[in-house]
Design a protein around this motif. Structure first.
Motif, PDB file in Angstrom:
ATOM      1  N   SER A 248      43.029  39.286  26.255  1.00  0.00           N
ATOM      2  CA  SER A 248      42.112  38.532  27.098  1.00  0.00           C
ATOM      3  C   SER A 248      41.115  39.473  27.739  1.00  0.00           C
ATOM      4  CB  SER A 248      42.858  37.737  28.158  1.00  0.00           C
ATOM      5  OG  SER A 248      43.638  38.573  28.967  1.00  0.00           O
TER       6      SER A 248
ATOM      7  N   CYS B 274      37.444  39.441  30.480  1.00  0.00           N
ATOM      8  CA  CYS B 274      36.607  38.653  31.371  1.00  0.00           C
ATOM      9  C   CYS B 274      35.261  39.326  31.530  1.00  0.00           C
ATOM     10  CB  CYS B 274      37.252  38.494  32.745  1.00  0.00           C
ATOM     11  SG  CYS B 274      37.040  39.937  33.785  1.00  0.00           S
TER      12      CYS B 274
ATOM     13  N   THR C  40      31.820  38.950  34.246  1.00  0.00           N
ATOM     14  CA  THR C  40      31.401  38.301  35.474  1.00  0.00           C
ATOM     15  C   THR C  40      29.922  38.517  35.731  1.00  0.00           C
ATOM     16  OG1 THR C  40      33.567  38.756  36.420  1.00  0.00           O
ATOM     17  CG2 THR C  40      31.840  38.121  37.962  1.00  0.00           C
TER      18      THR C  40
ATOM     19  N   CYS D 210      36.121  44.091  35.452  1.00  0.00           N
ATOM     20  CA  CYS D 210      36.527  43.120  34.447  1.00  0.00           C
ATOM     21  C   CYS D 210      37.881  43.492  33.865  1.00  0.00           C
ATOM     22  CB  CYS D 210      35.512  43.086  33.317  1.00  0.00           C
ATOM     23  SG  CYS D 210      34.517  41.611  33.383  1.00  0.00           S
TER      24      CYS D 210
ATOM     25  N   ASN E  34      35.740  34.050  30.996  1.00  0.00           N
ATOM     26  CA  ASN E  34      37.015  34.626  30.575  1.00  0.00           C
ATOM     27  C   ASN E  34      37.230  34.259  29.115  1.00  0.00           C
ATOM     28  OD1 ASN E  34      37.587  35.521  33.169  1.00  0.00           O
ATOM     29  ND2 ASN E  34      39.198  34.040  33.562  1.00  0.00           N
TER      30      ASN E  34
ATOM     31  N   TRP F 100      45.749  35.260  32.081  1.00  0.00           N
ATOM     32  CA  TRP F 100      44.547  35.490  32.881  1.00  0.00           C
ATOM     33  C   TRP F 100      44.894  35.804  34.336  1.00  0.00           C
ATOM     34  CZ3 TRP F 100      41.584  30.751  30.524  1.00  0.00           C
ATOM     35  CH2 TRP F 100      40.852  31.184  29.402  1.00  0.00           C
TER      36      TRP F 100
ATOM     37  N   SER G 276      45.832  39.424  35.132  1.00  0.00           N
ATOM     38  CA  SER G 276      44.789  40.428  34.949  1.00  0.00           C
ATOM     39  C   SER G 276      43.769  40.308  36.081  1.00  0.00           C
ATOM     40  CB  SER G 276      44.104  40.213  33.598  1.00  0.00           C
ATOM     41  OG  SER G 276      42.970  41.044  33.473  1.00  0.00           O
TER      42      SER G 276
ATOM     43  N   HIS H 185      40.172  38.634  35.414  1.00  0.00           N
ATOM     44  CA  HIS H 185      40.255  37.211  35.080  1.00  0.00           C
ATOM     45  C   HIS H 185      40.697  36.395  36.285  1.00  0.00           C
ATOM     46  CE1 HIS H 185      41.185  39.688  31.547  1.00  0.00           C
ATOM     47  NE2 HIS H 185      40.442  38.826  30.885  1.00  0.00           N
ATOM     48  N   CYS H 186      41.680  36.925  37.005  1.00  0.00           N
ATOM     49  CA  CYS H 186      42.194  36.265  38.198  1.00  0.00           C
ATOM     50  C   CYS H 186      41.089  36.122  39.244  1.00  0.00           C
ATOM     51  CB  CYS H 186      43.371  37.073  38.748  1.00  0.00           C
ATOM     52  SG  CYS H 186      44.176  36.381  40.201  1.00  0.00           S
TER      53      CYS H 186
ATOM     54  N   ASN I 208      37.901  35.859  38.715  1.00  0.00           N
ATOM     55  CA  ASN I 208      37.013  34.776  38.288  1.00  0.00           C
ATOM     56  C   ASN I 208      37.619  33.414  38.628  1.00  0.00           C
ATOM     57  OD1 ASN I 208      35.015  36.426  37.236  1.00  0.00           O
ATOM     58  ND2 ASN I 208      35.668  36.206  35.111  1.00  0.00           N
TER      59      ASN I 208
END
Length: 204
Positions: free
Chosen positions: A7, A9, A11, A22, A148, A163, A166, A169-170, A172
């Protein structure tokens, strides 16, 4: 051998905001990815409604099982937002729910389909598109946006858990400045990771 789940991400925040790091590859080896900050998208994205409608034509009709996966991800993420979370050791307060936006869903589905069909894993599309370009092509105009992506997770619960574990991701997911979302799931049995996920976030 079961493929590794991955995964990433990406932003984008408004120019006045601070940017967080990220996420990278979930396993087997962490791999960082830089944050991309293009100019903030304004009105007139997607070259008009007819252009954005045409762009979304191939992802309007979707496998019902995939639609269920997408809906389940939204439900699970809104549960996480309502409960508050810890992202990379930093407590995040509860924030309001994300609402589904069909233009963001189009952009997310397009990218998941592209990754699965062309067997790659990146925020950059097979033709060089960025997340922000895909959102614009879908007709979405934003002030703040984020993306993501993930691959190899077989269920909605698994991808949300990945997600949330991480930091990027979290962050976001728990960003209260992001108000809308679209989720795209695509299954490509002959590809490396089989299952491809994209979640696009935005605030118009």
């Amino acid at each position: 051998m079961k493929p590794t789940s991955r995964s990433l991400c990406l932003t984008l925040l408004s120019a006045a905001a601070l940017l967080g790091g990220c996420g990278g590859e979930e396993a087997p080896t962490p791999q960082g990815e830089g944050v991309v900050v293009p100019p903030v998208q304004t009105e007139g994205a997607g070259n008009g409604l007819s252009a954005s409608a045409a762009y979304c034509d191939d992802v309007t009709t979707w496998d019902p099982a995939w639609v269920t996966f997408e809906s389940d991800v939204l439900t699970l993420i809104n549960q996480r937002r309502a409960a508050g979370a810890t992202c990379g050791g930093v407590a995040k307060p509860a924030v309001g729910p994300l609402t589904l936006d069909t233009k963001l869903r189009c952009a997310a589905r397009k990218h998941s389909k592209d990754m699965g069909t062309n067997n790659f894993f990146s925020h950059t599309g097979s033709t060089g598109t960025t997340p922000w370009q895909r959102m614009a092509s879908a007709g979405y105009s934003y002030r703040t946006a984020a993306e993501n992506i993930a691959a190899g997770y077989g269920t909605a619960q698994a991808v949300v858990t990945g997600w949330m574990a991480s930091t990027g991701h979290c962050n976001n997911i728990m960003n209260g400045a992001l108000q809308q979302t679209g989720i795209g799931y695509f299954n490509a049995p002959s590809s490396t990771y089989k299952a491809y996920w994209t979640q696009d976030f935005g605030t118009p």
